[in-house]
Motif scaffolding. Structure first.
Motif, PDB file in Angstrom:
ATOM      1  N   SER A  50       0.858  -1.191   0.000  1.00 35.08           N
ATOM      2  CA  SER A  50       0.000   0.000   0.000  1.00 35.08           C
ATOM      3  C   SER A  50       0.898   1.246   0.000  1.00 35.08           C
ATOM      4  CB  SER A  50      -0.908   0.009   1.222  1.00 35.08           C
ATOM      5  OG  SER A  50      -0.133   0.010   2.390  1.00 35.08           O
ATOM      6  N   PHE A  51       0.379   2.352  -0.479  1.00 34.55           N
ATOM      7  CA  PHE A  51       1.184   3.584  -0.527  1.00 34.55           C
ATOM      8  C   PHE A  51       0.290   4.789  -0.322  1.00 34.55           C
ATOM      9  CE2 PHE A  51      -0.426   3.199  -4.795  1.00 34.55           C
ATOM     10  CZ  PHE A  51      -0.544   4.499  -5.277  1.00 34.55           C
ATOM     11  N   GLU A  52       0.907   5.881   0.099  1.00 33.21           N
ATOM     12  CA  GLU A  52       0.194   7.132   0.352  1.00 33.21           C
ATOM     13  C   GLU A  52       0.334   8.044  -0.856  1.00 33.21           C
ATOM     14  OE1 GLU A  52      -2.118   9.816   1.652  1.00 33.21           O
ATOM     15  OE2 GLU A  52      -1.757   8.141   3.032  1.00 33.21           O
ATOM     16  N   LYS A  53      -0.746   8.732  -1.241  1.00 32.57           N
ATOM     17  CA  LYS A  53      -0.597   9.688  -2.349  1.00 32.57           C
ATOM     18  C   LYS A  53      -1.187  11.071  -2.060  1.00 32.57           C
ATOM     19  CE  LYS A  53      -4.081   7.173  -5.120  1.00 32.57           C
ATOM     20  NZ  LYS A  53      -4.387   6.657  -6.452  1.00 32.57           N
ATOM     21  N   ASN A  54      -1.742  11.275  -0.860  1.00 32.57           N
ATOM     22  CA  ASN A  54      -2.272  12.599  -0.533  1.00 32.57           C
ATOM     23  C   ASN A  54      -1.318  13.307   0.428  1.00 32.57           C
ATOM     24  OD1 ASN A  54      -3.668  14.873   0.153  1.00 32.57           O
ATOM     25  ND2 ASN A  54      -5.524  13.837   0.836  1.00 32.57           N
ATOM     26  N   PHE A  55      -0.648  14.338  -0.079  1.00 33.22           N
ATOM     27  CA  PHE A  55       0.333  15.071   0.731  1.00 33.22           C
ATOM     28  C   PHE A  55      -0.037  16.552   0.829  1.00 33.22           C
ATOM     29  CE2 PHE A  55       2.355  11.672  -1.682  1.00 33.22           C
ATOM     30  CZ  PHE A  55       2.753  10.850  -0.641  1.00 33.22           C
ATOM     31  N   TYR A  56      -1.300  16.869   0.574  1.00 34.72           N
ATOM     32  CA  TYR A  56      -1.653  18.288   0.459  1.00 34.72           C
ATOM     33  C   TYR A  56      -2.444  18.768   1.665  1.00 34.72           C
ATOM     34  CZ  TYR A  56      -3.230  22.660  -1.655  1.00 34.72           C
ATOM     35  OH  TYR A  56      -3.471  23.988  -1.919  1.00 34.72           O
ATOM     36  N   THR A  57      -1.926  19.807   2.288  1.00 30.17           N
ATOM     37  CA  THR A  57      -2.670  20.524   3.325  1.00 30.17           C
ATOM     38  C   THR A  57      -2.831  21.948   2.828  1.00 30.17           C
ATOM     39  OG1 THR A  57      -1.573  19.195   5.016  1.00 30.17           O
ATOM     40  CG2 THR A  57      -2.726  21.186   5.747  1.00 30.17           C
ATOM     41  N   PRO A  58      -4.051  22.361   2.514  1.00 37.07           N
ATOM     42  CA  PRO A  58      -4.231  23.717   1.974  1.00 37.07           C
ATOM     43  C   PRO A  58      -3.705  24.779   2.937  1.00 37.07           C
ATOM     44  CG  PRO A  58      -6.249  22.434   1.744  1.00 37.07           C
ATOM     45  CD  PRO A  58      -5.324  21.630   2.601  1.00 37.07           C
ATOM     46  N   HIS A  59      -3.027  25.763   2.377  1.00 36.51           N
ATOM     47  CA  HIS A  59      -2.515  26.897   3.156  1.00 36.51           C
ATOM     48  C   HIS A  59      -3.712  27.696   3.695  1.00 36.51           C
ATOM     49  CE1 HIS A  59      -0.386  30.693   3.938  1.00 36.51           C
ATOM     50  NE2 HIS A  59       0.744  29.998   3.871  1.00 36.51           N
ATOM     51  N   ASN A  60      -3.534  28.283   4.881  1.00 33.14           N
ATOM     52  CA  ASN A  60      -4.642  29.040   5.503  1.00 33.14           C
ATOM     53  C   ASN A  60      -5.190  30.128   4.588  1.00 33.14           C
ATOM     54  OD1 ASN A  60      -4.502  27.550   7.808  1.00 33.14           O
ATOM     55  ND2 ASN A  60      -3.147  28.977   8.908  1.00 33.14           N
ATOM     56  N   GLU A  61      -4.288  30.813   3.869  1.00 32.82           N
ATOM     57  CA  GLU A  61      -4.740  31.904   2.984  1.00 32.82           C
ATOM     58  C   GLU A  61      -5.630  31.367   1.863  1.00 32.82           C
ATOM     59  OE1 GLU A  61      -1.399  34.069   1.469  1.00 32.82           O
ATOM     60  OE2 GLU A  61      -0.661  34.596   3.475  1.00 32.82           O
ATOM     61  N   ILE A  62      -5.407  30.105   1.473  1.00 30.82           N
ATOM     62  CA  ILE A  62      -6.193  29.516   0.379  1.00 30.82           C
ATOM     63  C   ILE A  62      -7.489  28.895   0.903  1.00 30.82           C
ATOM     64  CG2 ILE A  62      -6.184  27.729  -1.427  1.00 30.82           C
ATOM     65  CD1 ILE A  62      -4.434  30.241  -2.008  1.00 30.82           C
ATOM     66  N   SER A  63      -7.400  28.157   2.002  1.00 34.16           N
ATOM     67  CA  SER A  63      -8.606  27.500   2.539  1.00 34.16           C
ATOM     68  C   SER A  63      -9.642  28.512   3.017  1.00 34.16           C
ATOM     69  CB  SER A  63      -8.242  26.531   3.667  1.00 34.16           C
ATOM     70  OG  SER A  63      -7.513  27.195   4.666  1.00 34.16           O
ATOM     71  N   SER A  64      -9.197  29.745   3.343  1.00 32.52           N
ATOM     72  CA  SER A  64     -10.134  30.765   3.838  1.00 32.52           C
ATOM     73  C   SER A  64     -10.816  31.542   2.693  1.00 32.52           C
ATOM     74  CB  SER A  64      -9.403  31.751   4.753  1.00 32.52           C
ATOM     75  OG  SER A  64      -8.385  32.424   4.032  1.00 32.52           O
ATOM     76  N   LEU A  65     -10.451  31.255   1.436  1.00 27.06           N
ATOM     77  CA  LEU A  65     -11.072  31.959   0.305  1.00 27.06           C
ATOM     78  C   LEU A  65     -12.549  31.592   0.175  1.00 27.06           C
ATOM     79  CD1 LEU A  65      -8.367  31.539  -2.522  1.00 27.06           C
ATOM     80  CD2 LEU A  65      -8.911  33.640  -1.292  1.00 27.06           C
ATOM     81  N   THR A  66     -13.361  32.571  -0.212  1.00 20.02           N
ATOM     82  CA  THR A  66     -14.776  32.285  -0.470  1.00 20.02           C
ATOM     83  C   THR A  66     -14.901  31.644  -1.857  1.00 20.02           C
ATOM     84  OG1 THR A  66     -15.166  34.419  -1.540  1.00 20.02           O
ATOM     85  CG2 THR A  66     -15.464  34.317   0.857  1.00 20.02           C
ATOM     86  N   VAL A  67     -16.020  30.976  -2.088  1.00 19.24           N
ATOM     87  CA  VAL A  67     -16.254  30.329  -3.388  1.00 19.24           C
ATOM     88  C   VAL A  67     -16.212  31.366  -4.507  1.00 19.24           C
ATOM     89  CG1 VAL A  67     -17.928  29.054  -4.790  1.00 19.24           C
ATOM     90  CG2 VAL A  67     -17.575  28.424  -2.396  1.00 19.24           C
ATOM     91  N   ASP A  68     -16.792  32.539  -4.258  1.00 18.79           N
ATOM     92  CA  ASP A  68     -16.794  33.598  -5.277  1.00 18.79           C
ATOM     93  C   ASP A  68     -15.376  34.034  -5.632  1.00 18.79           C
ATOM     94  OD1 ASP A  68     -19.486  33.605  -5.509  1.00 18.79           O
ATOM     95  OD2 ASP A  68     -19.844  35.376  -4.245  1.00 18.79           O
ATOM     96  N   LYS A  69     -14.508  34.124  -4.615  1.00 20.53           N
ATOM     97  CA  LYS A  69     -13.126  34.541  -4.866  1.00 20.53           C
ATOM     98  C   LYS A  69     -12.367  33.475  -5.656  1.00 20.53           C
ATOM     99  CE  LYS A  69     -12.202  37.996  -1.350  1.00 20.53           C
ATOM    100  NZ  LYS A  69     -11.518  38.336  -0.086  1.00 20.53           N
ATOM    101  N   VAL A  70     -12.670  32.208  -5.370  1.00 23.56           N
ATOM    102  CA  VAL A  70     -12.030  31.109  -6.109  1.00 23.56           C
ATOM    103  C   VAL A  70     -12.450  31.147  -7.574  1.00 23.56           C
ATOM    104  CG1 VAL A  70     -11.900  28.595  -6.366  1.00 23.56           C
ATOM    105  CG2 VAL A  70     -11.763  29.617  -4.096  1.00 23.56           C
ATOM    106  N   ILE A  71     -13.735  31.357  -7.818  1.00 24.31           N
ATOM    107  CA  ILE A  71     -14.241  31.445  -9.201  1.00 24.31           C
ATOM    108  C   ILE A  71     -13.558  32.598  -9.929  1.00 24.31           C
ATOM    109  CG2 ILE A  71     -16.282  31.992 -10.605  1.00 24.31           C
ATOM    110  CD1 ILE A  71     -17.941  30.461  -8.433  1.00 24.31           C
ATOM    111  N   GLN A  72     -13.433  33.743  -9.242  1.00 21.57           N
ATOM    112  CA  GLN A  72     -12.791  34.920  -9.847  1.00 21.57           C
ATOM    113  C   GLN A  72     -11.312  34.656 -10.125  1.00 21.57           C
ATOM    114  OE1 GLN A  72     -14.304  37.690 -11.032  1.00 21.57           O
ATOM    115  NE2 GLN A  72     -12.272  38.084 -11.871  1.00 21.57           N
ATOM    116  N   LEU A  73     -10.651  33.962  -9.186  1.00 19.11           N
ATOM    117  CA  LEU A  73      -9.223  33.661  -9.340  1.00 19.11           C
ATOM    118  C   LEU A  73      -8.999  32.752 -10.553  1.00 19.11           C
ATOM    119  CD1 LEU A  73      -6.299  33.721  -8.402  1.00 19.11           C
ATOM    120  CD2 LEU A  73      -6.842  31.950  -6.721  1.00 19.11           C
ATOM    121  N   ARG A  74      -9.834  31.732 -10.704  1.00 23.13           N
ATOM    122  CA  ARG A  74      -9.695  30.837 -11.867  1.00 23.13           C
ATOM    123  C   ARG A  74      -9.931  31.614 -13.169  1.00 23.13           C
ATOM    124  NH1 ARG A  74     -12.650  26.134  -8.900  1.00 23.13           N
ATOM    125  NH2 ARG A  74     -10.868  24.978  -8.054  1.00 23.13           N
TER     126      ARG A  74
END
Length: 490
Positions: A50-74
């Protein structure tokens, strides 16, 4: 994630497509022995660790973004993303949460911030997700898979004697393999990871010797990887991170059975990233078969020309092309290097010879040259020892040289994708470039595609080009649907 039961299966009913040689000429389908794939494998008989493949912890500045801000950023980044449970895009290298060693070399490399494809693909890859990445050339996609691969490998058990790689990257050509290898080696060095580049045209014996000591990463062309597996120089049992780069190009070159057989040999629960400049039917079918619950990331429009490149289309008689080039060479070389694309090898040789007679120093690159000759030519061009190169489409993909300021399509490309990749040799890494396309009256069927290419990036269409395109019945019909004279851009 559940295993994908159809991983790597060959589709016997897939459409037959014409393949082209490296000079853009149609060729007969390769003989069976030339593309003999790896035999089928029964994964149920193999006990995988077995092996691990999830190594991602979202940065606080990113996890705190609103959905609207994420849509705008993309939207700002020119990204279209779909899939389940999508990670947010980031805006800074710090948001990747890389360790100090990797961050130090990234800063040392003078990268200011992630490119759009990196800002979305790296978090997705670090999270262990399968990815379909559709991005224009020069978008920074190589590091979008190399960095997460390094993080992934560093978490896996060390290689034992006889183990094959943990990371496998497949690329269509020697040139692209070597470029990916250079990046993987540069960043892998900080972790003492061994990278081996395996491609046809290089010494099979030397490549097998390089694999003997073990290599965490193999970068290679499909045919050579298969050769080395068959001769037991390496194996794919430990591969848990698989990348297919320029999948569309691999298919155009007739590598589909090889690519599928390699995917079939890698454990079905691996992480797979597929990158392509286009998303044609065959590539879409492959993606469905070899990926599990992928995130699809599209940067810009599929097949869109690079907006950093100013395209200039000139309609002229065939007999005027050489004089036009001679009249403008001094001006072009004063701003940087120039790459001239010619469709056929003989015509490329003739043009290079003509320029040499006129006392210009010129490099020539075509598909019949052996690997040592190609490397010598590309090195001279990269070092700017010579700043004019005449090339066939062997150089249309993967050639990443920032100082190319001008591309001249002396002959038109055989299709619009090849045209897009040709002009993508300039305007790289944020630099501006100019691409001239010399169109002759007999090219009227292709002129419509060139019109759309200009319109796609908001550039003005010259009247002579539009007039020429209007001689083509398919273009006229697409332009004036309904016969009312209303213009429609498809």
């Amino acid at each position: 994630m559940e295993e994908n039961p159809t991983a790597g299966l060959i589709d016997e009913t897939s459409d037959i497509e014409i393949d082209y040689d490296e000079d853009g000429n149609p060729i007969a389908p390769p003989k069976k022995k030339e593309i003999d794939p790896l035999p089928p494998i029964d994964h149920s008989l193999i006990k995988y660790q077995s092996f691990e493949k999830n190594f991602y912890t979202p940065h606080n500045e990113i996890s705190s973004l609103t959905v609207d801000k994420v849509i705008q950023l993309r939207k700002t980044l020119g990204l279209r993303v779909n899939g389940a449970d999508l990670p947010y895009p980031v805006t800074s290298f710090a948001h990747f949460n890389f360790d100090d060693a990797l961050m130090k070399i990234i800063r040392k490399s003078d990268y200011v911030q992630p490119t759009p494809i990196q800002s979305q693909a790296v978090p997705a890859a670090l999270a262990g997700r399968d990815i379909i990445g559709i991005a224009k050339t020069g978008s920074g996609k190589t590091l979008a898979f190399v960095w997460p691969m390094l993080v992934h490998i560093m978490d896996q058990p060390e290689l034992k004697e006889g183990d094959g790689p943990v990371g496998l990257i497949l690329a269509p050509t020697r040139e692209l393999s070597q470029q990916i290898y250079a990046e993987a080696k540069k960043f892998g060095k900080i972790y003492n990871l061994r990278v081996v580049c395996c491609y046809g045209g290089g010494s099979k014996w030397e490549q097998s010797k390089a694999l003997e000591g073990g290599a965490e990463i193999i970068v290679g062309t499909p045919g050579r990887v298969i050769d080395l597996v068959k001769m037991s120089a390496t194996n794919l049992t430990r591969v848990t991170f698989l990348v297919l780069d320029e999948a569309d190009r691999m298919f155009n070159m007739g590598f589909e059975p090889q690519v599928r057989s390699i995917c079939d040999h890698v454990r079905p629960d691996r992480q797979t990233l597929l990158f392509s400049a286009t998303f044609k039917k065959k590539v879409e079918k492959l993606a469905r078969d070899i990926l599990t619950d992928p995130i699809r990331i599209v940067q810009g429009d599929i097949g869109e020309a690079n907006t950093d490149v100013t395209q200039i289309m000139l309609v002229m008689p065939q007999s005027d092309k050489c004089q036009w080039l001679l009249d403008n060479l001094v001006q072009f070389t004063s701003t940087g290097s120039i790459l001239v694309f010619v469709t056929k090898k003989l015509d490329a040789e003739q043009l290079a010879s003509t320029l040499t007679v006129k006392e210009y120093e010129v490099l020539l690159l075509h598909g019949d040259m052996d690997q040592a000759e190609r490397n010598k030519v590309i090195t001279k061009f990269k070092k700017q020892e010579v700043n004019i190169m005449v090339a066939t489409d062997v150089a249309a993909r993967g050639l990443d040289i920032a100082h190319i300021r001008t591309v001249v399509n002396y002959d038109i490309a055989r299709d619009i994708d090849t045209h897009t990749h040709r002009i993508g040799r300039t305007g790289r890494a944020g630099e501006k470039g100019t691409a001239f396309t010399l169109v002759t009256p007999k090219d009227y069927e292709f002129a419509g595609h060139l019109v759309r290419s200009l319109e796609g990036v908001g550039q003005e269409v010259p009247k002579p080009l539009l007039d020429l395109a209007m001689q083509s019945s398919w273009f006229r019909k697409s332009r004036f649907k309904g016969g009312k004279g209303k213009s429609v851009t498809a």
